[in-house]
Design a protein around this motif. Structure first.
Motif, PDB file in Angstrom:
ATOM      1  N   ASN A 286       0.859  -1.190   0.000  1.00 56.19           N
ATOM      2  CA  ASN A 286       0.000   0.000   0.000  1.00 56.19           C
ATOM      3  C   ASN A 286       0.894   1.239   0.000  1.00 56.19           C
ATOM      4  OD1 ASN A 286      -2.201   1.667   0.122  1.00 56.19           O
ATOM      5  ND2 ASN A 286      -2.779   1.160   2.217  1.00 56.19           N
ATOM      6  N   ASP A 287       1.642   1.375  -1.104  1.00 58.41           N
ATOM      7  CA  ASP A 287       2.571   2.494  -1.210  1.00 58.41           C
ATOM      8  C   ASP A 287       2.448   3.145  -2.588  1.00 58.41           C
ATOM      9  OD1 ASP A 287       5.521   0.338  -1.552  1.00 58.41           O
ATOM     10  OD2 ASP A 287       3.853   0.704  -2.914  1.00 58.41           O
ATOM     11  N   ALA A 288       3.248   4.169  -2.831  1.00 59.39           N
ATOM     12  CA  ALA A 288       3.138   4.918  -4.082  1.00 59.39           C
ATOM     13  C   ALA A 288       3.544   4.072  -5.282  1.00 59.39           C
ATOM     14  CB  ALA A 288       4.005   6.181  -4.000  1.00 59.39           C
ATOM     15  N   ALA A 289       4.579   3.253  -5.138  1.00 60.25           N
ATOM     16  CA  ALA A 289       5.033   2.415  -6.254  1.00 60.25           C
ATOM     17  C   ALA A 289       3.947   1.430  -6.676  1.00 60.25           C
ATOM     18  CB  ALA A 289       6.298   1.666  -5.855  1.00 60.25           C
ATOM     19  N   ALA A 290       3.269   0.831  -5.701  1.00 62.36           N
ATOM     20  CA  ALA A 290       2.201  -0.113  -6.027  1.00 62.36           C
ATOM     21  C   ALA A 290       1.023   0.596  -6.673  1.00 62.36           C
ATOM     22  CB  ALA A 290       1.749  -0.836  -4.757  1.00 62.36           C
ATOM     23  N   ARG A 291       0.716   1.802  -6.210  1.00 60.93           N
ATOM     24  CA  ARG A 291      -0.389   2.550  -6.821  1.00 60.93           C
ATOM     25  C   ARG A 291      -0.093   2.827  -8.290  1.00 60.93           C
ATOM     26  NH1 ARG A 291      -0.605   7.596  -3.129  1.00 60.93           N
ATOM     27  NH2 ARG A 291      -2.020   8.359  -4.765  1.00 60.93           N
ATOM     28  N   VAL A 293       1.792   0.947 -10.315  1.00 56.36           N
ATOM     29  CA  VAL A 293       1.657  -0.311 -11.055  1.00 56.36           C
ATOM     30  C   VAL A 293       0.191  -0.714 -11.188  1.00 56.36           C
ATOM     31  CG1 VAL A 293       2.144  -2.785 -10.962  1.00 56.36           C
ATOM     32  CG2 VAL A 293       3.961  -1.140 -10.480  1.00 56.36           C
ATOM     33  N   LEU A 294      -0.579  -0.533 -10.124  1.00 52.19           N
ATOM     34  CA  LEU A 294      -1.998  -0.896 -10.170  1.00 52.19           C
ATOM     35  C   LEU A 294      -2.759  -0.034 -11.167  1.00 52.19           C
ATOM     36  CD1 LEU A 294      -2.685  -1.530  -6.385  1.00 52.19           C
ATOM     37  CD2 LEU A 294      -2.833  -3.207  -8.226  1.00 52.19           C
ATOM     38  N   ARG A 295      -2.329   1.201 -11.326  1.00 52.64           N
ATOM     39  CA  ARG A 295      -2.964   2.075 -12.318  1.00 52.64           C
ATOM     40  C   ARG A 295      -2.798   1.475 -13.715  1.00 52.64           C
ATOM     41  NH1 ARG A 295      -1.072   5.699 -15.688  1.00 52.64           N
ATOM     42  NH2 ARG A 295       1.039   5.353 -14.877  1.00 52.64           N
ATOM     43  N   ALA A 296      -1.603   0.912 -13.972  1.00 53.46           N
ATOM     44  CA  ALA A 296      -1.362   0.276 -15.271  1.00 53.46           C
ATOM     45  C   ALA A 296      -2.074  -1.070 -15.366  1.00 53.46           C
ATOM     46  CB  ALA A 296       0.141   0.091 -15.478  1.00 53.46           C
ATOM     47  N   LEU A 297      -2.110  -1.806 -14.243  1.00 52.68           N
ATOM     48  CA  LEU A 297      -2.730  -3.129 -14.237  1.00 52.68           C
ATOM     49  C   LEU A 297      -4.232  -3.052 -14.455  1.00 52.68           C
ATOM     50  CD1 LEU A 297      -2.132  -6.150 -13.797  1.00 52.68           C
ATOM     51  CD2 LEU A 297      -2.560  -5.797 -11.360  1.00 52.68           C
ATOM     52  N   SER A 298      -4.836  -1.938 -14.097  1.00 52.76           N
ATOM     53  CA  SER A 298      -6.285  -1.790 -14.252  1.00 52.76           C
ATOM     54  C   SER A 298      -6.718  -1.899 -15.708  1.00 52.76           C
ATOM     55  CB  SER A 298      -6.753  -0.457 -13.675  1.00 52.76           C
ATOM     56  OG  SER A 298      -6.177   0.626 -14.399  1.00 52.76           O
ATOM     57  N   GLY A 299      -5.769  -1.677 -16.618  1.00 52.32           N
ATOM     58  CA  GLY A 299      -6.095  -1.785 -18.034  1.00 52.32           C
ATOM     59  C   GLY A 299      -5.922  -3.183 -18.592  1.00 52.32           C
ATOM     60  N   HIS A 329       8.570  14.158  10.742  1.00 47.70           N
ATOM     61  CA  HIS A 329       7.157  14.498  10.888  1.00 47.70           C
ATOM     62  C   HIS A 329       6.349  13.222  11.112  1.00 47.70           C
ATOM     63  CE1 HIS A 329       7.721  18.662   9.524  1.00 47.70           C
ATOM     64  NE2 HIS A 329       8.558  18.155   8.617  1.00 47.70           N
ATOM     65  N   LEU A 330       5.213  13.368  11.799  1.00 45.59           N
ATOM     66  CA  LEU A 330       4.234  12.292  11.890  1.00 45.59           C
ATOM     67  C   LEU A 330       3.275  12.455  10.732  1.00 45.59           C
ATOM     68  CD1 LEU A 330       3.425  12.215  15.723  1.00 45.59           C
ATOM     69  CD2 LEU A 330       4.843  10.618  14.432  1.00 45.59           C
ATOM     70  N   MET A 331       3.100  11.412   9.936  1.00 42.90           N
ATOM     71  CA  MET A 331       2.256  11.507   8.739  1.00 42.90           C
ATOM     72  C   MET A 331       1.425  10.247   8.566  1.00 42.90           C
ATOM     73  SD  MET A 331       4.742  13.182   5.842  1.00 42.90           S
ATOM     74  CE  MET A 331       3.420  12.998   4.645  1.00 42.90           C
ATOM     75  N   ASP A 332       0.375  10.367   7.766  1.00 42.33           N
ATOM     76  CA  ASP A 332      -0.398   9.203   7.339  1.00 42.33           C
ATOM     77  C   ASP A 332       0.334   8.604   6.140  1.00 42.33           C
ATOM     78  OD1 ASP A 332      -3.925   8.633   6.408  1.00 42.33           O
ATOM     79  OD2 ASP A 332      -2.185   7.292   6.507  1.00 42.33           O
ATOM     80  N   VAL A 333       0.938   7.436   6.331  1.00 49.26           N
ATOM     81  CA  VAL A 333       1.724   6.816   5.258  1.00 49.26           C
ATOM     82  C   VAL A 333       0.942   5.736   4.524  1.00 49.26           C
ATOM     83  CG1 VAL A 333       3.913   7.333   6.381  1.00 49.26           C
ATOM     84  CG2 VAL A 333       2.789   5.142   6.846  1.00 49.26           C
ATOM     85  N   ASN A 334      -0.343   5.567   4.836  1.00 48.81           N
ATOM     86  CA  ASN A 334      -1.182   4.658   4.048  1.00 48.81           C
ATOM     87  C   ASN A 334      -1.211   5.144   2.608  1.00 48.81           C
ATOM     88  OD1 ASN A 334      -2.435   2.629   5.896  1.00 48.81           O
ATOM     89  ND2 ASN A 334      -3.129   4.489   6.965  1.00 48.81           N
ATOM     90  N   GLY A 335      -0.955   4.244   1.676  1.00 51.45           N
ATOM     91  CA  GLY A 335      -0.937   4.602   0.265  1.00 51.45           C
ATOM     92  C   GLY A 335       0.371   5.193  -0.191  1.00 51.45           C
ATOM     93  N   LEU A 336       1.316   5.374   0.736  1.00 54.13           N
ATOM     94  CA  LEU A 336       2.596   5.992   0.399  1.00 54.13           C
ATOM     95  C   LEU A 336       3.788   5.121   0.773  1.00 54.13           C
ATOM     96  CD1 LEU A 336       1.864   9.606   1.714  1.00 54.13           C
ATOM     97  CD2 LEU A 336       1.702   8.792  -0.649  1.00 54.13           C
ATOM     98  N   SER A 366       3.294   9.651 -11.707  1.00 53.93           N
ATOM     99  CA  SER A 366       1.966   9.227 -12.161  1.00 53.93           C
ATOM    100  C   SER A 366       0.900   9.305 -11.068  1.00 53.93           C
ATOM    101  CB  SER A 366       2.033   7.799 -12.700  1.00 53.93           C
ATOM    102  OG  SER A 366       2.427   6.906 -11.677  1.00 53.93           O
ATOM    103  N   VAL A 367       1.336   9.179  -9.810  1.00 52.93           N
ATOM    104  CA  VAL A 367       0.358   9.250  -8.711  1.00 52.93           C
ATOM    105  C   VAL A 367       0.595  10.483  -7.847  1.00 52.93           C
ATOM    106  CG1 VAL A 367      -0.060   6.765  -8.629  1.00 52.93           C
ATOM    107  CG2 VAL A 367       1.796   7.736  -7.255  1.00 52.93           C
ATOM    108  N   ALA A 368       1.521  11.333  -8.278  1.00 53.92           N
ATOM    109  CA  ALA A 368       1.810  12.592  -7.600  1.00 53.92           C
ATOM    110  C   ALA A 368       2.074  12.382  -6.112  1.00 53.92           C
ATOM    111  CB  ALA A 368       0.653  13.576  -7.792  1.00 53.92           C
TER     112      ALA A 368
END
Length: 427
Positions: A286-291, A293-299, A329-336, A366-368
């Motif tokens: 659940n990170d930026a690299a997977a997002r 790849v998943l964007r490409a896999l959706s096709g 910093h404390l951050m929400d790293v879900n998806g990153l 690609s996922v900014a």
């Protein structure tokens, strides 16, 4: 010599019967670890008419909760069974109306038929389970051969499953039983008669039957990004869901040079191209690299038996320490920056007084978003291996360890692999 096999409740009430053997797919719900050998009074519960000195039960026993989980993973889930019972209830009502309208029908038959029509016309899964549970608590039998019994009795409520796949009737029954209730499958007669060869390995028998019948009853395959991911998931299943160990396949592509999201996408596409018949679940980080790849896999045109998901979001990751060009910093790293390491537990992620931080890396255009990775991964991985060793040697240690995130992941996997209404074929 009798040639019957039977499954029983704790108190000896039979659940279902098999003649001249046992249904292979029903048998596959048990494992070699479930094997029991009972004699004397322990066996007489199930065979009260036999002489105490001669009575013997050879077979398998496990709990209602375990059987529910296993049935869900082989495609016989609550949703599927409830939908099937709704179809059968409708068909049963139509048959009853036909009988009631026959010129030869007596007034008594018409009244009795009308009562059944009213019950099944107003049927719902919840009321059916409640009625069955109440009747079972009153000690009623659950034999499915009950056409002449009160339609509201336990056996009457089970009548619609009489000619169905026995796994469906069992899954329906399990919802009316406490999770701690046990089901005992007695194979003594069919083993003695030669209809089943000892020693019995239910998995090999069931899989061979699946191959022979071309029904493709194969365990789901779970794919992950890296070898350590597979190691973690295998350990979590063994320790937290041991009854599912032989119901999932976790390939470890040891010779694969490349890891990560891109390699997992290639594996998914290869499985799709090869026409793998198993259900396949690919779990990306659940990170930026997977997002990306998943964007490409959706096709990609994936078959319906292949599903793709990410590691579920973690509460721990919503305020997680990070290190980057802008400092700490404390951050929400879900998806990153959520990889399998963040699921190992706060006890493993703690490095002294604080959690091991995430370090920000390159920007994924690609996922900014920036891609993050846990610092000192190898140290975290080693601490997890020691945690697993401790839990394996003394399971009670798990009570003081943090397995909450991996429990969440296992629940997510089970949910993704549990069929929804209408996805399992009728037999």
């Amino acid at each position: 010599m009798s040639n019957y096999a039977a499954a029983y409740l704790d108190d000896g009430r039979p659940v279902c019967w098999f003649r001249n053997g046992v249904d292979e797919f029903f048998l596959m719900l048990f494992t070699e670890d479930d094997w029991i050998e009972l004699t004397g009074q322990a066996a007489a519960v199930y065979l009260p008419d036999e002489e105490l000195d001669d009575v013997q039960v050879l077979g398998f026993r496990t709990t209602a909760e375990v059987l529910r989980d296993r049935l869900d993973l082989v495609g016989v889930s609550r949703a599927v069974v409830a939908a099937e019972l709704a179809i059968m209830a409708k068909e049963h009502c139509e048959h009853l109306r036909f009988l009631a309208q026959a010129e030869s029908a007596s007034e008594e038959l018409r009244r009795g038929t009308q009562e059944q029509i009213e019950y099944w016309a107003g049927w719902s899964w919840e009321t059916w389970v409640e009625d069955l549970s109440r009747r079972l608590q009153q000690g009623e039998g659950v034999s499915r051969l009950a056409r002449r019994e009160d339609h509201r009795s336990a056996s009457g409520l089970m009548t619609l499953w009489e000619d169905h796949d026995p796994r469906y009737g069992l899954r329906a029954l399990l919802d009316a039983l406490p999770v701690t209730a046990t089901i005992t499958l007695d194979l003594s007669d069919v083993l003695e008669s030669g209809w089943l060869e000892p020693p019995t390995d239910p998995q090999s028998v069931g899989r061979q039957a699946a191959v022979d019948s071309s029904e493709g009853l194969l365990p789901p395959i779970v794919l992950m990004e890296g070898r350590f991911d597979v190691e973690v998931l295998a350990a979590a299943i063994k320790l937290r869901r041991p009854h599912l160990v032989r119901y999932l396949r976790l390939p470890d592509f040891a010779q694969r040079a490349e890891g990560g999201a891109a390699a997992l996408r290639q594996t998914v596409r290869a499985f799709a191209a090869a026409g793998i018949p198993n259900r396949v679940l690919a779990i990306f980080d659940n990170d930026a690299a997977a997002r990306d790849v998943l964007r490409a896999l959706s096709g990609d045109d994936l078959p319906p038996n292949i599903r793709v998901t990410r590691l579920p979001e973690l509460d721990l990751a919503r305020t997680y320490p990070t290190v980057g060009a802008q400092g700490r910093h404390l951050m929400d790293v879900n998806g990153l920056a959520v990889s399998i390491e963040l699921f190992l537990g706060a006890d493993v992620l703690s490095d002294g007084a604080s959690l091991v931080p995430v370090r920000w890396g390159g920007h994924v255009r690609s996922v900014a978003a920036y891609q993050g990775e846990l610092i000192a991964k190898s140290g975290v991985q080693d601490r997890f291996r020691r945690k697993v060793e401790a839990a394996t040697s003394c399971p009670q240690w798990m009570d003081s360890q943090d397995w909450s995130a991996l429990d969440l992941l296992l629940d997510h996997i089970t949910s993704m692999l549990t069929p929804a209404v209408g996805t399992a074929p009728r037999k």
